[in-house]
Scaffold this motif. Structure first.
Motif, PDB file in Angstrom:
ATOM      1  N   THR A 101      48.860   7.048   0.954  1.00  0.00           N
ATOM      2  CA  THR A 101      47.467   7.618   1.044  1.00  0.00           C
ATOM      3  C   THR A 101      47.059   8.899   0.071  1.00  0.00           C
ATOM      4  N   TYR A 102      45.931   8.773  -0.098  1.00  0.00           N
ATOM      5  CA  TYR A 102      45.304   9.445  -1.451  1.00  0.00           C
ATOM      6  C   TYR A 102      44.663  11.024  -0.991  1.00  0.00           C
TER       7      TYR A 102
ATOM      8  N   ASP B  31      41.131   4.011  -9.466  1.00  0.00           N
ATOM      9  CA  ASP B  31      40.810   2.980  -8.548  1.00  0.00           C
ATOM     10  C   ASP B  31      40.559   3.600  -7.209  1.00  0.00           C
ATOM     11  N   TYR B  32      40.524   4.872  -6.886  1.00  0.00           N
ATOM     12  CA  TYR B  32      39.994   5.317  -5.532  1.00  0.00           C
ATOM     13  C   TYR B  32      39.501   6.468  -5.765  1.00  0.00           C
ATOM     14  N   SER B  49      36.270   8.931   1.427  1.00  0.00           N
ATOM     15  CA  SER B  49      36.837   8.146   0.249  1.00  0.00           C
ATOM     16  C   SER B  49      36.314   6.751   0.128  1.00  0.00           C
ATOM     17  N   SER B  51      37.897   2.917  -1.839  1.00  0.00           N
ATOM     18  CA  SER B  51      38.635   2.138  -2.671  1.00  0.00           C
ATOM     19  C   SER B  51      37.862   1.537  -3.799  1.00  0.00           C
ATOM     20  N   SER B  52      38.235   1.248  -4.756  1.00  0.00           N
ATOM     21  CA  SER B  52      37.624   0.363  -5.917  1.00  0.00           C
ATOM     22  C   SER B  52      37.238  -1.210  -5.457  1.00  0.00           C
ATOM     23  N   LYS B  54      35.995  -1.714  -2.841  1.00  0.00           N
ATOM     24  CA  LYS B  54      34.919  -1.760  -1.917  1.00  0.00           C
ATOM     25  C   LYS B  54      33.588  -1.223  -2.620  1.00  0.00           C
ATOM     26  N   ASN B  57      31.457   2.858   1.826  1.00  0.00           N
ATOM     27  CA  ASN B  57      32.184   3.112   2.904  1.00  0.00           C
ATOM     28  C   ASN B  57      31.161   4.263   3.702  1.00  0.00           C
ATOM     29  N   LYS B  68      31.063  -0.369  -9.367  1.00  0.00           N
ATOM     30  CA  LYS B  68      32.193  -0.142 -10.590  1.00  0.00           C
ATOM     31  C   LYS B  68      31.697  -0.486 -12.073  1.00  0.00           C
ATOM     32  N   TYR B  93      41.230   9.175  -8.538  1.00  0.00           N
ATOM     33  CA  TYR B  93      42.489   8.878  -8.505  1.00  0.00           C
ATOM     34  C   TYR B  93      43.133   7.644  -9.310  1.00  0.00           C
ATOM     35  N   SER B  95      45.667   5.142  -8.905  1.00  0.00           N
ATOM     36  CA  SER B  95      46.987   4.845  -8.009  1.00  0.00           C
ATOM     37  C   SER B  95      48.164   4.497  -8.890  1.00  0.00           C
TER      38      SER B  95
END
Lengths: 115, 114
Positions: A101-102, B31-32, B49, B51-52, B54, B57, B68, B93, B95
């Motif tokens: 989880t971020y 990637d986030y 948030s 994610s890359s 998608k 959101n 992207k 972020y 990951s």
């Protein structure tokens, strides 16, 4: 449940003095971070603790800065021989499972003023 | 070198209209992405948030879009409310990084006028 708490909320100190800032993370969160926000800037990463692993100190701006985390919970950030450029809001954050989880959850911060 | 940029320090909109906050990044390893909201004298609170993998959101009045190829994301608030007035930070972020740190932009102060 209780969020991240920090103390003191405000600290005024004279140049050259040492200060200690405290952070209590959310219970069960294994990761703890320190950031600082200087005037007009974004949050700047300082240090990262994860469980019992050695901390990542790559963001600490000088060797006057140090931090420890006792028992995998409470953390203290120490600034020795404070300088005026250390004046900032120091923010602590914790997260449950970094890498899974971020989201990081932040405390209210300690506003440090060095006179 | 700023890896996350919020080029608008402030934005003012009327209540009920759309607020669009923009963010650009330079590091392709991110990637986030997260948006945080900050009121004075409080810590940042997580908002939404993406994610890359998608490009959109949505959560209630808040939608984040990710482009992207342009390394650009935006936060849309519809309809805007006076209580949305705050500083909004974009954060990124990696990951695959070693410390899971967030890299933040400088923030955009949103003012929603009644």
């Amino acid at each position: 449940g209780a969020g991240v708490s920090q103390s003191p909320s405000n600290k005024v100190t004279e140049k050259g003095k040492d200060v200690e800032l405290r952070c209590d993370p959310i219970s069960g969160h294994t990761a703890l971070y320190w950031y600082r926000q200087s005037l007009g800037q974004g949050l700047e990463f300082l240090i990262y603790f994860q469980g019992n692993s050695a901390p990542d100190k790559s963001g600490l701006p000088s060797d006057r800065f140090s931090a420890e985390r006792t028992g995998g919970s409470v953390s203290t950030l120490t600034i020795q021989r404070t300088q005026q450029e250390d004046s900032a809001v120091y923010l602590c954050a914790s997260s449950r499972n970094p890498g899974l989880t971020y989201e990081q959850y932040f405390g209210p911060g300690t506003r440090l003023t060095v006179t | 070198d700023q890896q996350v940029k919020q080029n608008s320090p402030s934005l003012s909109v009327q209540e009920g209209r759309i607020s669009i906050l923009n963010c650009d990044y330079t590091n392709s390893m991110f990637d986030y992405f997260l948006w945080y909201k900050k009121y004075p004298a409080e810590g940042p609170t997580f908002l939404i948030s993406i994610s890359s993998i998608k490009d959109k959101n949505e959560d209630g009045r808040f939608t984040v879009f990710l482009n992207k190829s342009a390394k650009h994301l935006s936060l849309h608030i519809v309809p805007s409310q006076p209580g949305d007035s705050a500083v909004y930070f974009c954060a990124a972020y990696n990951s695959g990084g070693s410390n899971y740190k967030l890299t933040f932009g400088k923030g955009t102060l949103l003012t929603v006028n009644p």
